[in-house]
Design an enzyme around this catalytic site. Sequence first.
Site, PDB file in Angstrom:
ATOM      1  N   THR A   1       0.824  -1.202   0.000  1.00 44.17           N
ATOM      2  CA  THR A   1       0.000   0.000   0.000  1.00 44.17           C
ATOM      3  C   THR A   1       0.865   1.263   0.000  1.00 44.17           C
ATOM      4  O   THR A   1       1.731   1.408   0.873  1.00 44.17           O
ATOM      5  CB  THR A   1      -0.883   0.001   1.263  1.00 44.17           C
ATOM      6  OG1 THR A   1      -1.610  -1.220   1.298  1.00 44.17           O
ATOM      7  CG2 THR A   1      -1.831   1.182   1.286  1.00 44.17           C
ATOM      8  N   GLU A   2       0.614   2.143  -0.948  1.00 46.38           N
ATOM      9  CA  GLU A   2       1.320   3.435  -1.044  1.00 46.38           C
ATOM     10  C   GLU A   2       2.832   3.270  -1.063  1.00 46.38           C
ATOM     11  O   GLU A   2       3.580   4.137  -0.622  1.00 46.38           O
ATOM     12  CB  GLU A   2       0.915   4.367   0.120  1.00 46.38           C
ATOM     13  CG  GLU A   2      -0.593   4.492   0.327  1.00 46.38           C
ATOM     14  CD  GLU A   2      -1.275   5.354  -0.714  1.00 46.38           C
ATOM     15  OE1 GLU A   2      -0.579   5.975  -1.547  1.00 46.38           O
ATOM     16  OE2 GLU A   2      -2.525   5.398  -0.709  1.00 46.38           O
ATOM     17  N   LEU A   3       3.287   2.116  -1.549  1.00 40.28           N
ATOM     18  CA  LEU A   3       4.718   1.771  -1.591  1.00 40.28           C
ATOM     19  C   LEU A   3       5.391   1.863  -0.210  1.00 40.28           C
ATOM     20  O   LEU A   3       6.571   2.174  -0.121  1.00 40.28           O
ATOM     21  CB  LEU A   3       5.483   2.616  -2.616  1.00 40.28           C
ATOM     22  CG  LEU A   3       5.139   2.413  -4.093  1.00 40.28           C
ATOM     23  CD1 LEU A   3       6.204   3.091  -4.968  1.00 40.28           C
ATOM     24  CD2 LEU A   3       5.047   0.948  -4.474  1.00 40.28           C
TER      25      LEU A   3
ATOM     26  N   TRP B   1       5.538   6.428  -1.062  1.00 37.11           N
ATOM     27  CA  TRP B   1       5.613   7.315  -2.215  1.00 37.11           C
ATOM     28  C   TRP B   1       4.827   8.613  -1.973  1.00 37.11           C
ATOM     29  O   TRP B   1       4.598   9.375  -2.890  1.00 37.11           O
ATOM     30  CB  TRP B   1       5.169   6.603  -3.490  1.00 37.11           C
ATOM     31  CG  TRP B   1       3.699   6.316  -3.666  1.00 37.11           C
ATOM     32  CD1 TRP B   1       2.671   6.612  -2.825  1.00 37.11           C
ATOM     33  CD2 TRP B   1       3.100   5.675  -4.815  1.00 37.11           C
ATOM     34  NE1 TRP B   1       1.476   6.193  -3.348  1.00 37.11           N
ATOM     35  CE2 TRP B   1       1.709   5.616  -4.582  1.00 37.11           C
ATOM     36  CE3 TRP B   1       3.597   5.151  -6.011  1.00 37.11           C
ATOM     37  CZ2 TRP B   1       0.818   5.050  -5.506  1.00 37.11           C
ATOM     38  CZ3 TRP B   1       2.706   4.600  -6.924  1.00 37.11           C
ATOM     39  CH2 TRP B   1       1.340   4.544  -6.672  1.00 37.11           C
TER      40      TRP B   1
END
Lengths: 402, 445
Positions: free
Chosen positions: A143-145, A297
């Site tokens: 999730t979301e890097l 990220w």
Amino acid sequence: MASVCFYFQFHQPYRLRPYSVFDRGTDYFDHERNAALCRKVAQKCYLPACRLLLDLVQRHEGRFRFSISLSGIILEQFERYCPEVLDLLRQLSGTGCVELLAETYHHTLAFLYSRTEFAEQVRMHSDRIAELFGQTPKVFRNTELVYNNELAHFVAEMGYETILCEGVDRLLGFRTPALIYHPPKLPHVKLLLKNYRLSDDIAFRFGNRNWPEWPLTAERFAEWIDQVNGHGDLVNLFMDVETLGEHQWADTGIFEFVKALPGRVLQSARNEFRTISEAVIAYPVDGAYDVPELTSWADTERDLSAWLGNPMQSNALAELYRLERAVRASGDEALLTDWRRLQTSDHVYYMCTKSFADADVHRYFNPYESPYDSYINFMNVLDNLRSRLPVKNAALQDRASA
Amino acid sequence: MLGWEFPPYISGGLGTACFGLTRALSQLGVEVLFVLPRPVPDSHSQHVRLLTPATFFAGTAEERQRAAQFARVTFLAVDAIMRPYATVETVEPMTSVDVEAALKSGPPIPGVRPTLRSVSGMRGGAPHADGGADYTGDLFTQVNRYAHYVAEIVETYDFDVIHAHDWMTYPAGILASRLSGKPLVVHVHSTEFDRSGINVNQAIYDIERAGMQAATRVITVSYLTKTLATRHYAVSPDKVDVVYNAIDHDGDSGRPIPQIRRNEKIVLFLGRITMQKGPEYFVRAAKKVLEVMDDVRFIMAGSGDMVRSSIELAESLGIGDKVLFTGFLRGPDVERVFRMADLYVMPSVSEPFGIAPLEAIMQNVPVLISKQSGVSEILTHALKVDFWDIDEMANKIVAVLRHPPLHATLHQQSSFEVSRLRWTDSARGCVQVYEKALAHSVAPV
């Protein structure tokens, strides 16, 4: 040779309905709003973007290839509200030019709170992708890097040998995100790092008229890609698919840009497109990318402050995961599903009190007037969910937290 | 500068604003001649008395230190008594000790009875029959008297701009402007529509309208008030500038967060208990809160024509033992009551600005404010609610009391936000308005 690795993320949360402390219902989600938003974004983005990408794969006879990741709950919402998006995704997968990535089913931050839950959700997601598309994900993206060395170890043990993460300047130092790295002590695991400059040129700056490079042409962008030759192998363009038509509206020319880009890139014989798994086979591993801290990220900080930046956010997640044992022990499937839907990272993202430069990004589809309203609503729902636990199981949560 | 109240004699935000603005103007190098109505203690010979900062701030050592900050200010005290809110000093203030004692003891709360008695003993006659603001009978005489002395001042002193605060000084401002030919700036801190809702006092409305119409420029304390000025007083929006109020940061840095451990949570209402401030919504929200939470006490600090009805409402809702009325509180008592509070609520029906929430935040108390307030335009880190939405008000009160992380985050973020509000910025805003007014007045007709 420079390989362009596009990865597009598909995700929408189940937004909560306004839920006051005086409410008693057990239906926590705003189905009308979620349906309306899903359909709206489908019209502006998912449908035209998928059609364009499919057209590009066909037109370039397989030389345009890319990867996508679909959260389990956007798939559920497509099935329910926009089955035509799902049809297009199946066609894309069927071309053999589109790789599907692994993630947690409910787009969660479970890795930080419960490894059991994390692993279970990754399996749930993988099963669902296999069921719907006939391919089993080999590459993991959190999730979301959200990423660190520990995640690499855990995910590697689950059998994933390629992981996506952010290319964070403070950790890369003078090195380039254009090479493949490995986590420390895990030489067989491959890391692909987001090239945030070139990714954000498209995702954030494309339509900004104050940007010196505006208007960005496919020709110019292809030149930047070509410049990687001699310095590295990869141009990792990771972004939300909503970039195409939603974050960047159609009138910015984003669709024309993407339509023209593959042709421009492929004009030079030394450039090509690859999926993530193809890229890791094609190139050698350069060295270790050491990430002791959690990165992501998001925002300018590329850390977790968007989800865990204030006491409300950490409290909301801690209280939620504290219920894990009791929820599992209850054997109540509906309760388990509700609990999992509350794990979706967007709920705590709405509680973010950071403002300044990233404020605009935080406003996308945010149903709340303020982060405080979002926290209050979430905690009211959580209180109700807690009240549904059988009494003997409620004791479990206390023991777990002790 | 024409004002009608100034610390330490204040009944509301206007005095605080006049103090903050005047000091900041002085520090920016603006010469201020501040005309202030004051009862003359003994001598009848002088109706206008000149007071230097040193004589004006002649009280405590702390006050004397202030004099230096008002170096460019001359105070002119004129013989008039302007107290529009007749109930202000008439209710016997309960001492802080009483408040704490009342909280400690179980029901019935002794605080309720004395307050009832003191309310019935109020001077100034019965409240306005239709529930509007209460003005003492000869206030208009005093307003004219003030104008009369200001006319005398015009002949003696030199100035460039006339800056008049709220309706009671507008007649004086208009007169001074006509006599001197200098531009008039009126500063709207509140309007009759805010104070009295639909039961508008026509005579006051007429004065407000005349002042805004006669002024070269109008300053409002929020866009909310600007809208009122343009909608109800037919003022052109081009003539109106918004200058937000700020807050004094003196001596408030580094104050330790009080660590009073109590089982009981305290929710505070502090302000005039009048229709404008929405006390009824506070009491009704209290009732809803108590449906889902015990161990919560609601303090209503202030006086006004709705004290009695608020007490009666609390009694009739069966929560008389949970709602405590303190009467009007001053300086140290205000600080003490803030320190006890877990949440400050301002449910105002129509609040042009609202400095009190900023004071609460300075005292480390998070705030819940009505969306119908000017301060909500500049305060992001506050809970906000429509004043009439009692359910949502209660929902948010419960959340703050139940979830310490909400309290903590609001506290952290709002303290930072309020620390950036400076009277110097407000004063700069006023100077820009003066410049516009002067440019306008010298322009060829």
